[in-house]
Design an enzyme around this catalytic site. Structure first.
Site, PDB file in Angstrom:
ATOM      1  N   ASP A 147       0.860  -1.182   0.000  1.00  0.00           N
ATOM      2  CA  ASP A 147       0.000   0.000   0.000  1.00  0.00           C
ATOM      3  C   ASP A 147       0.892   1.227   0.000  1.00  0.00           C
ATOM      4  O   ASP A 147       1.949   1.246   0.647  1.00  0.00           O
ATOM      5  CB  ASP A 147      -0.919   0.027   1.220  1.00  0.00           C
ATOM      6  CG  ASP A 147      -1.912   1.182   1.144  1.00  0.00           C
ATOM      7  OD1 ASP A 147      -2.937   1.018   0.456  1.00  0.00           O
ATOM      8  OD2 ASP A 147      -1.635   2.238   1.739  1.00  0.00           O
ATOM      9  N   HIS A 205      -5.491   4.675   6.449  1.00  0.00           N
ATOM     10  CA  HIS A 205      -4.848   5.559   5.481  1.00  0.00           C
ATOM     11  C   HIS A 205      -3.370   5.771   5.803  1.00  0.00           C
ATOM     12  O   HIS A 205      -2.787   6.786   5.400  1.00  0.00           O
ATOM     13  CB  HIS A 205      -5.572   6.908   5.356  1.00  0.00           C
ATOM     14  CG  HIS A 205      -6.905   6.783   4.674  1.00  0.00           C
ATOM     15  ND1 HIS A 205      -7.064   6.405   3.366  1.00  0.00           N
ATOM     16  CD2 HIS A 205      -8.161   6.977   5.164  1.00  0.00           C
ATOM     17  CE1 HIS A 205      -8.345   6.374   3.049  1.00  0.00           C
ATOM     18  NE2 HIS A 205      -9.037   6.710   4.128  1.00  0.00           N
ATOM     19  N   ASP A 237      -2.829  -0.241   6.239  1.00  0.00           N
ATOM     20  CA  ASP A 237      -3.692  -0.622   5.121  1.00  0.00           C
ATOM     21  C   ASP A 237      -3.213  -1.917   4.465  1.00  0.00           C
ATOM     22  O   ASP A 237      -4.032  -2.729   4.014  1.00  0.00           O
ATOM     23  CB  ASP A 237      -3.734   0.506   4.084  1.00  0.00           C
ATOM     24  CG  ASP A 237      -4.535   1.704   4.582  1.00  0.00           C
ATOM     25  OD1 ASP A 237      -4.955   1.694   5.753  1.00  0.00           O
ATOM     26  OD2 ASP A 237      -4.725   2.662   3.803  1.00  0.00           O
TER      27      ASP A 237
END
Length: 573
Positions: free
Chosen positions: A28, A172, A177
């Site tokens: 991510d 976030h 994530d």
């Protein structure tokens, strides 16, 4: 010999990689915006897993070199002060690529993967690293196939993490994530069982849910053995609908009834299927040959290729007083030289034009006789033909041209090569590149076909051949006679090799000799056998005839057969 990408029958190495054995790197990114090349990476988080176990984690902030927009800080919590002492992306990439090992078969996973892979690819390109182009799984795409809107309101990472009861919740921030995506991935994999999908190749092929017909026909794979062989889908009348091969027939047949099967014509066929006939084969090459023979014999409507090998196109030098080049659909048993088979009549025409350019063979189609003359055509006026039709060339004089054509087709093609390469060079020097490309294509078409027929003829000349190749479970033994696979078997490692070979030879098919490149088997079968014989580790056990191609034959010009894939600039050089 074909140089165009085609849709063909699957190979025997199609079992795929089980999901439990795959190593996944779930990644991510946090960025300053949404467009790679303009926005910059601010954080990378990754988790490496295999078989449900976490192998390692990678996490770092990245100095983007640009200001972080307030909206991004509000979303991620990453401030300018936090990245002030962080390394730049060029310093982070080597460590991430080493951790991910994407060039060593690791599967890259991300939620909305195009976003993350786009930024990583752009960063690699900007800083001189080769993007390894790994296998990619997008959990968004997968979730849309496996989790319905009746179950979740949307397919956002947070929604899916809650649905699957993932302990790590997205925030976030990159590593959080990535950890949440690991949980979602495992939840999705648990659902794949009902789709009959358990390999990474099948996951990548998952495009839609299986049809009701596919689900209702899964039981047809239950009695298919897990062994190499050929499988035949049949309809209610017992007629063949589709024929294929596999190293594990049950696994392959079962895949037709899952969501991994997305080919339109196969989904159209499934409702018609009422049975599956499995033909076990001792070796892989036997399965390939049996498949080709069955397709040619039964012509199943849902097989696109290999149904009509008898329609192959050949270029033949006719047997008459003044021979000419003729494009034919069958090779006669009269000893006339032929080259081919070609992929199309157009390729055969290109090869014929190559020979016509190099040799003054007549191009008219009428049968000529030394005792009866007919008016000459325009080719005689421009010096492209010696006008045997008007009696200007005797059969003996003309025979020299026919013998030169025979030699170029079955032996040394240097005369054709020299004539056409000189023409190509002259046209290129005059900047007439399109015309040069046409002569290039003519030469490549002729050389490909000549090399192909010379290889086939060399194998067809051998009346009896026994060859062996070591496999993990034993020795593959093949008996080949005049290019036809007469017998094959898998000899256990602890067997008496002499006794096994004697028994296999004694039960092998009797194959009489013939003339031409393909006297007793179609070219596709012979090329299948040649491919097996060319594999590393093959040993010749018995041979009743030297196996050789002309040392000065068309294969020595292999580099010229690639011309038709080159750009015009290649010719200019």
């Amino acid at each position: 010999m074909a140089d165009q990408r085609q849709h063909v029958q699957g190979t025997l190495s199609e079992l795929g990689t089980p999901l439990a054995r795959c190593t996944f790197v779930i990644v991510d990114l946090e960025t300053t915006g949404s467009r790679p090349g303009e926005a910059r990476i601010t954080e990378i988080g990754a988790v490496k897993v295999c078989g449900g176990e976490i192998l390692g984690e990678f996490s770092t902030l990245v100095d983007p070199g640009v200001a972080i927009p307030p909206s991004i800080t509000l979303l991620t919590g990453i401030t300018q002060a936090m990245v002030a002492e962080a390394p730049r992306i060029e310093a982070v990439l080597p460590g991430f690529l080493e951790f991910a090992a994407l060039d060593r078969g690791t599967v890259l996973v991300a939620h909305n993967a195009p976003f993350d892979t786009g930024f990583l690819r752009a960063a690699c390109g900007e800083h001189g690293y080769d993007w390894p182009a790994p296998t990619v799984v997008d959990t968004v795409t997968l979730a849309r196939r496996l989790v319905t809107r009746d179950e979740v309101s949307n397919h956002k990472l947070g929604t899916l993490a809650g649905f699957f009861g993932v302990g790590a919740q997205p925030s976030h921030r990159a590593l959080d994530d990535a950890r949440a995506t690991v949980g979602v991935l495992h939840g999705l994999f648990e659902r794949l069982g009902s789709f009959g999908v358990d390999t990474i190749e099948e996951v990548r092929g998952l495009r839609a849910t299986p049809t009701s017909a596919q689900r209702g026909k899964r039981h047809l794979a239950d009695d298919v053995p897990e062994s190499p062989g050929v499988y035949v889908f049949t309809d209610a009348k017992g007629d063949a609908l589709y024929i294929g091969k596999s190293a594990n027939m049950r696994k392959r047949v079962r895949s037709y009834f899952t969501a991994a099967e997305t080919r339109g014509r196969i989904r159209e066929m499934i409702p018609l299927v009422e049975g599956v006939t499995a033909i076990a084969c001792g070796t892989g090459v036997e399965a390939e040959v049996r498949e080709l023979r069955l397709i040619a014999e039964r012509k199943p409507p849902y097989n696109r290729h290999s149904r009509n090998p008898e329609r192959s196109v050949w270029l033949r030098l006719t047997r008459e007083a003044f021979p000419r080049l003729s494009i034919v659909r069958a090779v006669r048993d009269d000893g006339a030289p032929v080259v081919g088979p070609f992929r199309s009549s157009r390729e055969a025409e290109l090869a014929r034009e190559a020979l016509h350019h190099a040799l003054p063979l007549r191009q008219c189609t009428q049968r000529l006789s030394p005792k009866k003359t007919v008016p000459a055509c325009v080719l005689a006026e421009i010096g492209k033909c010696g006008a045997p039709c008007e009696g200007h060339e005797s059969p003996e004089d003309y025979a020299r041209h026919g013998e030169a054509a025979r030699e170029a087709m079955t032996g040394d093609p240097h005369r054709v090569v020299e004539a056409l390469t000189e023409r190509i060079a002259a046209l290129s020097a005059e900047l007439r590149y399109e015309e040069a490309a046409l002569y290039r294509d003519r030469l490549a078409a002729f050389l490909r076909a000549a090399a192909r027929s010379q290889r086939l003829s060399a194998l067809a000349a051998i009346g009896h051949m026994v060859a062996a190749r070591r496999e993990e479970t034993g020795w593959e033994i093949c008996v080949v006679r005049h290019g036809r696979l007469a017998a094959s078997g898998l000899m256990p490692l602890d067997s008496d090799p002499h006794a096994y070979v004697r028994a296999l030879v004694a039960t092998a098919e009797t194959v009489p000799p013939g003339t031409g490149p393909t006297p007793r088997a179609h070219a596709s079968e012979m090329e299948c056998v040649l491919h097996w014989l060319d594999a590393p580790g093959v040993r010749l056990v018995e041979l009743d005839h030297p196996w050789t191609c002309p040392s000065s034959g068309a294969e020595r010009y292999r580099d010229l057969t690639d011309w038709d894939r080159a750009s015009p600039s290649t010719t200019r050089r």
